[in-house]
Design a protein around this motif. Sequence first.
Motif, PDB file in Angstrom:
ATOM      1  N   ALA A 119     -44.445 -55.721  -2.028  1.00 28.45           N
ATOM      2  CA  ALA A 119     -43.407 -56.002  -1.034  1.00 28.45           C
ATOM      3  C   ALA A 119     -44.018 -56.393   0.301  1.00 28.45           C
ATOM      4  O   ALA A 119     -43.545 -57.312   0.978  1.00 28.45           O
ATOM      5  CB  ALA A 119     -42.503 -54.775  -0.875  1.00 28.45           C
TER       6      ALA A 119
ATOM      7  N   ASP B 145     -45.244 -59.864  -0.005  1.00 23.22           N
ATOM      8  CA  ASP B 145     -44.132 -60.820   0.064  1.00 23.22           C
ATOM      9  C   ASP B 145     -43.650 -60.990   1.500  1.00 23.22           C
ATOM     10  O   ASP B 145     -43.350 -62.111   1.936  1.00 23.22           O
ATOM     11  CB  ASP B 145     -42.983 -60.346  -0.823  1.00 23.22           C
ATOM     12  CG  ASP B 145     -43.325 -60.431  -2.306  1.00 23.22           C
ATOM     13  OD1 ASP B 145     -44.284 -61.156  -2.648  1.00 23.22           O
ATOM     14  OD2 ASP B 145     -42.650 -59.756  -3.111  1.00 23.22           O
ATOM     15  N   ARG B 146     -43.567 -59.868   2.230  1.00 25.63           N
ATOM     16  CA  ARG B 146     -43.139 -59.970   3.635  1.00 25.63           C
ATOM     17  C   ARG B 146     -44.150 -60.764   4.449  1.00 25.63           C
ATOM     18  O   ARG B 146     -43.777 -61.541   5.337  1.00 25.63           O
ATOM     19  CB  ARG B 146     -42.967 -58.571   4.227  1.00 25.63           C
ATOM     20  CG  ARG B 146     -41.712 -57.859   3.763  1.00 25.63           C
ATOM     21  CD  ARG B 146     -41.410 -56.665   4.632  1.00 25.63           C
ATOM     22  NE  ARG B 146     -42.428 -55.644   4.525  1.00 25.63           N
ATOM     23  CZ  ARG B 146     -42.406 -54.648   3.662  1.00 25.63           C
ATOM     24  NH1 ARG B 146     -41.400 -54.549   2.795  1.00 25.63           N
ATOM     25  NH2 ARG B 146     -43.363 -53.737   3.644  1.00 25.63           N
TER      26      ARG B 146
END
Length: 415
Positions: free
Chosen positions: A199, A202-203
């Motif tokens: 995550a 992805d950020r």
Amino acid sequence: MPPLATAVRARLDKSMPVLREWQGRAGKLVRRVASANPYIVDTAITALVWLALSVQFIVPRPEGLPYGSTTSYFLTCLCALPLVWRRRFPLMVLIATNIPMAINQMIDGVGQPLPYAGLIAAYTVAAVSPLRQRMVMNGLAMVVIPLAVAANSNGAREYLFTFFTYFGAYALGRLQNNRQERALAVEARAEQIELTRKAEADRAVVAERARIARDMHDVLSHAVSIMIVQAEAGPVAVRRDPERAERAFDAIAASGRDAMTQLRRMLGVLKEEEGDAVRVPQPTIGDLDALVAGVSATGPRAELTVTGTPVALDADVQVSLYRIVQEALTNVVKHARASGVAVRLDWRGDVVAVTVVDDGVGPTVGDGRGHGMISFRERVAAHRGRVDFGPGPGGRGFQVNAEFPLAREERVVAG
């Protein structure tokens, strides 16, 4: 060190590699068995228990001891057979393994040195069953074990041995259960860490794409605005002032080349290539002179003023500061219809501030500055700074003010 101790130490040193090798092989075998089909493993365990129970009927018995009957052997085999389903119905399998054993004892059949099937079934209940089933098993054990021992020898030695083997199997089962729960907890934590890492990655990708999108907007908007202004003035200048027309065309070519260079760098980053585009440096505050001079040469008169004592800045801060000035100047060229624009860079100790003020028509509804204003806020917010914009002094023109706080290490004067 005594000679004997030295010899023992040398022998141990020689044997350690062999022990480690065997330890590794044993670990691989255990992992392979643990990952195998449970029914295959349980069938193999059932076969081994059956072989162990059959020893009393295969090996010749000492003189004076009777041989086992067919009925006794049949009951003994029945003790092992339910173990195939020990994981699926652990408590029922425990009861099923003990019933033939009790019947065999009632008919005075050949006994066993250890109740192999019953101990494995008790271990399984302790390892995989919920608390209620374990309590039922322990309650039954407290009743059945004394009755069975009383019907056999009723001796203290047999009482102690039977309870010891039963609770030993139960303790091993609970230890296995705790080990599995810890392993599952570690796997769950590792999975959560991996999900968190993904995550965050992805950020980071989204943030990087947003940054590149802002840079591409600033680069293209600035370059295209300069090119449009010069292209519109070119036909008029060709007839009236050929030298000015030549300068305009040179400015168009220079803006195009600069935009292409920066776009190659950005696209190189997107493609993760190691070409020249990746190695082109990001703009810094040292490039503000050339930026302002380029606008002044092709559009409204532009001036750069620097006050205070410059200090070393992080590269990210310098890029954001440069892009804000670039976008502000682009808006002046596109929308302000100004004759002059002033850029001021002010070093104030704890902050570095930049102000861009023009003498144009000022802000109007739908003048196309919206994307640039959003870019200003995003760039300044990334460095915990502040930005404001609106009409210039006396309500004339438009101005942009941005401030970036300086980190403690940045307050050292750049050498």
